[in-house]
Design a protein around this motif. Structure first.
Motif, PDB file in Angstrom:
ATOM      1  N   GLY A 140       0.743  35.119  69.849  1.00 28.74           N
ATOM      2  CA  GLY A 140      -0.012  35.740  70.824  1.00 28.74           C
ATOM      3  C   GLY A 140       1.093  36.651  71.671  1.00 28.74           C
ATOM      4  N   ILE A 141       2.112  36.000  72.291  1.00 22.99           N
ATOM      5  CA  ILE A 141       3.087  36.747  72.953  1.00 22.99           C
ATOM      6  C   ILE A 141       3.768  37.827  72.183  1.00 22.99           C
ATOM      7  CG2 ILE A 141       5.287  36.656  74.107  1.00 22.99           C
ATOM      8  CD1 ILE A 141       4.405  33.792  75.344  1.00 22.99           C
ATOM      9  N   GLY A 142       4.057  37.588  70.954  1.00 22.23           N
ATOM     10  CA  GLY A 142       4.670  38.665  70.222  1.00 22.23           C
ATOM     11  C   GLY A 142       3.891  39.686  69.962  1.00 22.23           C
ATOM     12  N   ILE A 143       2.685  39.558  69.786  1.00 26.49           N
ATOM     13  CA  ILE A 143       1.660  40.545  69.541  1.00 26.49           C
ATOM     14  C   ILE A 143       1.314  41.349  70.634  1.00 26.49           C
ATOM     15  CG2 ILE A 143      -0.771  40.999  68.688  1.00 26.49           C
ATOM     16  CD1 ILE A 143      -0.623  38.684  66.928  1.00 26.49           C
ATOM     17  N   GLY A 144       1.188  40.657  71.827  1.00 29.31           N
ATOM     18  CA  GLY A 144       1.068  41.400  73.126  1.00 29.31           C
ATOM     19  C   GLY A 144       2.293  42.122  73.267  1.00 29.31           C
ATOM     20  N   THR A 145       3.525  41.813  72.896  1.00 28.15           N
ATOM     21  CA  THR A 145       4.524  42.513  73.337  1.00 28.15           C
ATOM     22  C   THR A 145       4.608  43.943  72.567  1.00 28.15           C
ATOM     23  OG1 THR A 145       5.938  40.636  73.739  1.00 28.15           O
ATOM     24  CG2 THR A 145       7.222  42.657  73.222  1.00 28.15           C
ATOM     25  N   LEU A 146       4.248  43.639  71.220  1.00 27.07           N
ATOM     26  CA  LEU A 146       3.941  44.866  70.347  1.00 27.07           C
ATOM     27  C   LEU A 146       3.047  45.889  70.933  1.00 27.07           C
ATOM     28  CD1 LEU A 146       4.289  43.164  66.726  1.00 27.07           C
ATOM     29  CD2 LEU A 146       5.958  44.516  68.079  1.00 27.07           C
ATOM     30  N   LEU A 147       1.824  45.371  71.252  1.00 27.23           N
ATOM     31  CA  LEU A 147       0.588  46.250  71.700  1.00 27.23           C
ATOM     32  C   LEU A 147       1.254  46.983  73.282  1.00 27.23           C
ATOM     33  CD1 LEU A 147      -2.546  43.772  71.483  1.00 27.23           C
ATOM     34  CD2 LEU A 147      -1.741  46.112  70.150  1.00 27.23           C
ATOM     35  N   ALA A 148       1.931  46.390  73.790  1.00 27.48           N
ATOM     36  CA  ALA A 148       2.252  46.962  75.081  1.00 27.48           C
ATOM     37  C   ALA A 148       3.358  48.095  74.903  1.00 27.48           C
ATOM     38  CB  ALA A 148       3.192  45.801  75.951  1.00 27.48           C
ATOM     39  N   GLY A 149       3.733  48.078  73.415  1.00 29.04           N
ATOM     40  CA  GLY A 149       4.838  49.411  73.244  1.00 29.04           C
ATOM     41  C   GLY A 149       4.008  50.540  73.275  1.00 29.04           C
ATOM     42  N   LEU A 150       2.809  50.696  73.314  1.00 29.70           N
ATOM     43  CA  LEU A 150       2.067  51.854  73.489  1.00 29.70           C
ATOM     44  C   LEU A 150       2.290  52.469  75.164  1.00 29.70           C
ATOM     45  CD1 LEU A 150      -1.340  50.976  72.057  1.00 29.70           C
ATOM     46  CD2 LEU A 150       0.448  52.406  71.040  1.00 29.70           C
ATOM     47  N   ALA A 151       2.477  51.419  76.046  1.00 27.59           N
ATOM     48  CA  ALA A 151       2.478  52.128  77.194  1.00 27.59           C
ATOM     49  C   ALA A 151       4.175  52.448  77.664  1.00 27.59           C
ATOM     50  CB  ALA A 151       2.267  50.884  78.288  1.00 27.59           C
ATOM     51  N   LEU A 152       5.082  51.594  76.806  1.00 27.61           N
ATOM     52  CA  LEU A 152       6.311  51.971  76.936  1.00 27.61           C
ATOM     53  C   LEU A 152       6.511  53.346  76.405  1.00 27.61           C
ATOM     54  CD1 LEU A 152       7.696  48.506  76.070  1.00 27.61           C
ATOM     55  CD2 LEU A 152       7.835  49.435  78.214  1.00 27.61           C
ATOM     56  N   ILE A 153       5.868  53.644  75.269  1.00 30.79           N
ATOM     57  CA  ILE A 153       6.115  55.095  74.478  1.00 30.79           C
ATOM     58  C   ILE A 153       5.766  56.183  75.498  1.00 30.79           C
ATOM     59  CG2 ILE A 153       5.177  56.570  72.868  1.00 30.79           C
ATOM     60  CD1 ILE A 153       5.141  54.163  70.927  1.00 30.79           C
ATOM     61  N   VAL A 154       4.595  56.090  76.278  1.00 31.62           N
ATOM     62  CA  VAL A 154       3.987  56.992  77.308  1.00 31.62           C
ATOM     63  C   VAL A 154       4.757  56.773  78.474  1.00 31.62           C
ATOM     64  CG1 VAL A 154       2.085  57.584  78.865  1.00 31.62           C
ATOM     65  CG2 VAL A 154       1.421  56.477  76.438  1.00 31.62           C
ATOM     66  N   ASP A 155       5.275  55.610  78.829  1.00 36.14           N
ATOM     67  CA  ASP A 155       6.275  55.767  79.939  1.00 36.14           C
ATOM     68  C   ASP A 155       5.938  56.399  81.380  1.00 36.14           C
ATOM     69  OD1 ASP A 155       8.660  54.660  80.974  1.00 36.14           O
ATOM     70  OD2 ASP A 155       9.651  56.387  80.537  1.00 36.14           O
ATOM     71  N   THR A 156       4.558  55.897  81.764  1.00 42.78           N
ATOM     72  CA  THR A 156       4.055  56.462  83.024  1.00 42.78           C
ATOM     73  C   THR A 156       3.612  55.423  83.870  1.00 42.78           C
ATOM     74  OG1 THR A 156       2.054  56.949  82.248  1.00 42.78           O
ATOM     75  CG2 THR A 156       3.623  58.796  82.039  1.00 42.78           C
ATOM     76  N   ALA A 157       3.587  55.646  85.242  1.00 45.05           N
ATOM     77  CA  ALA A 157       3.110  54.609  86.035  1.00 45.05           C
ATOM     78  C   ALA A 157       1.728  54.349  85.940  1.00 45.05           C
ATOM     79  CB  ALA A 157       3.292  55.144  87.627  1.00 45.05           C
ATOM     80  N   THR A 158       1.100  55.283  85.662  1.00 40.46           N
ATOM     81  CA  THR A 158      -0.409  55.072  85.198  1.00 40.46           C
ATOM     82  C   THR A 158      -0.531  54.172  83.913  1.00 40.46           C
ATOM     83  OG1 THR A 158      -1.044  57.317  85.943  1.00 40.46           O
ATOM     84  CG2 THR A 158      -2.567  56.510  84.659  1.00 40.46           C
TER      85      THR A 158
END
Length: 416
Positions: A145-163
């Motif tokens: 689950g942690i691995g999948i969650g880390t991958l999903l968070a990659g979307l936020a890292l790509i956008v890379d904004t505080a929002t």
């Protein structure tokens, strides 16, 4: 007791752990950037805040044992998980150091309560080898689950904004709260669960001595906490060592984390077989210490090699470290369950989880002040600590097993 694969308690716990681990993976990936860019805190302030929160988590882990015995571990598990989700949502409202520390303390405290309640629930509902096996399966769910969650968070890292980071934190809190759904009404759906969970709740229930007076359990808790310092290798030691002290490309850090996640998912259940036996649990801890020593030596060696050779040695080190991790966890679970007084399952598991919480809080500092600050000599010292601790755990386990054997023989001898 129904077969484990069809056990409703295990299914409910697995579903809750899946939601919790998914949210944790997402949070781990974005938290540092959110705290610094979204909340506007310095790295030093974040470190101080998380240290304070870690202390609250340690205290909550111990208090969770007392509450589990009096309120029911299943109830506490659900309440604490809901509180953890609400606290995580609070991060989205943090705007300064004060509110950040307050929210972090609530997150850490509720997580400590939830962790102890889960272990107490396992100790009270499952018996013998089932407890360790189910705990191992839950850890596999957690890692995946942690691995999948880390991958999903990659979307936020790509956008890379505080929002984007703030929105991810909101999702993290919401997913965590959803994890309470499988736990809702569990004691009404499962026959006999309420009686087992409330075995220590009544005023007439036997209390027994405090686990703090159980010398064997205290020693086991302390030693397994020292061995658990190895978690700092994955979270702090390896990333810093690879990036600043080896010729290997920094991207290798991600590969090594994948190696760890995959190894735990594939081999944690296998490593846990038989560790409900104290001698087997001790052997598992001894092997864990030796494997961690080997891992530390390999990581140290990587600092003296070229990029390609260093990368290969780091992978071998990650495999050895992961093997040590699975065996160390299996041994610690076996001893935490088997050495505990069943009448005070919550209090005993609370003490065990307090040791783990302390280890997780202190491990980054221990790893950085040894391996990172002193290089090869520091890695050797850290590995020697793991090997010595694992060997000592085996001695404690063997003595406890021998003491139990003598106790079992004495009554029958006097009866005959």
């Amino acid at each position: 007791m129904p077969a484990l694969l069809h056990d409703p308690v295990e299914r409910a716990l697995a579903s809750a752990v899946a939601a919790l681990s998914l949210s944790r993976g997402m949070f781990f990936a974005v938290s540092a950037l959110y705290f610094t860019r979204g909340v506007g805190l310095s790295a030093a302030a974040v470190g101080i805040g998380l240290a304070v929160a870690g202390g609250v988590g340690v205290l909550a882990s111990y208090a969770g044992g007392w509450l589990s015995d009096r309120c029911g571990a299943d109830r506490l598990q659900q309440w604490a998980l809901a509180a953890n989700g609400l606290a995580l949502l609070g991060y989205a409202l943090a705007r300064d150091l004060g509110t950040f520390v307050l929210v972090a303390a609530c997150v850490s405290g509720s997580r400590g309560l939830q962790s102890t309640a889960q272990m107490t629930l396992l100790a009270r509902w499952f018996v013998g080898p089932e407890r360790v096996v189910v705990r191992a399966r839950l850890r596999v769910v957690m890692n995946v689950g942690i691995g999948i969650g880390t991958l999903l968070a990659g979307l936020a890292l790509i956008v890379d904004t505080a929002t984007a980071y703030r929105l991810t934190v909101v999702v993290v809190g919401a997913v965590t709260i959803l994890g309470t759904i499988p736990l809702a009404g569990l004691r009404r759906r499962v026959s006999g669960l309420a009686e087992r969970m409330d075995a220590s709740a009544g005023a007439e229930a036997p209390r027994g001595p405090s686990p703090l007076k159980d010398r064997t359990y205290v020693v086991s808790t302390v030693l397994n906490a020292v061995l658990a310092i190895h978690f700092g290798l994955t979270s702090v030691g390896i990333p810093l060592w690879v990036a600043d002290h080896t010729e290997a490309p920094t991207v290798v850090v991600s590969a090594l984390l994948v190696v760890n996640t995959a190894y735990v998912a594939l081999f944690q259940v296998r490593a846990s077989r038989g560790t409900q036996d104290l001698r087997t649990a001790g052997r598992s801890a001894r092997r864990a210490g030796l494997l961690l020593l080997l891992a530390c030596l390999l990581f140290a060696l990587a600092g003296h090699l070229g990029a390609a050779a260093a990368t290969g040695v780091l992978v071998l080190g990650a495999l050895a470290s992961s093997a040590g991790e699975t065996r160390g966890e299996a041994g610690s679970w076996g001893m935490a369950f088997e050495l505990a007084d069943p009448a005070r399952a919550g209090a005993y598991q609370g003490l065990s989880q307090t040791g783990l919480a302390l280890a997780l809080m202190l491990s980054p500092a221990v790893v950085t002040t040894t391996a990172i600050d002193h290089g090869t000599a520091g890695w050797i010292a850290l590995g020697a600590l793991f090997a010595a601790t694992g060997t000592t755990i085996a001695v404690v386990a063997n003595r406890a097993a021998a003491s139990r054997a003598r106790t079992a023989v004495t009554p029958s001898a006097s009866h005959s």
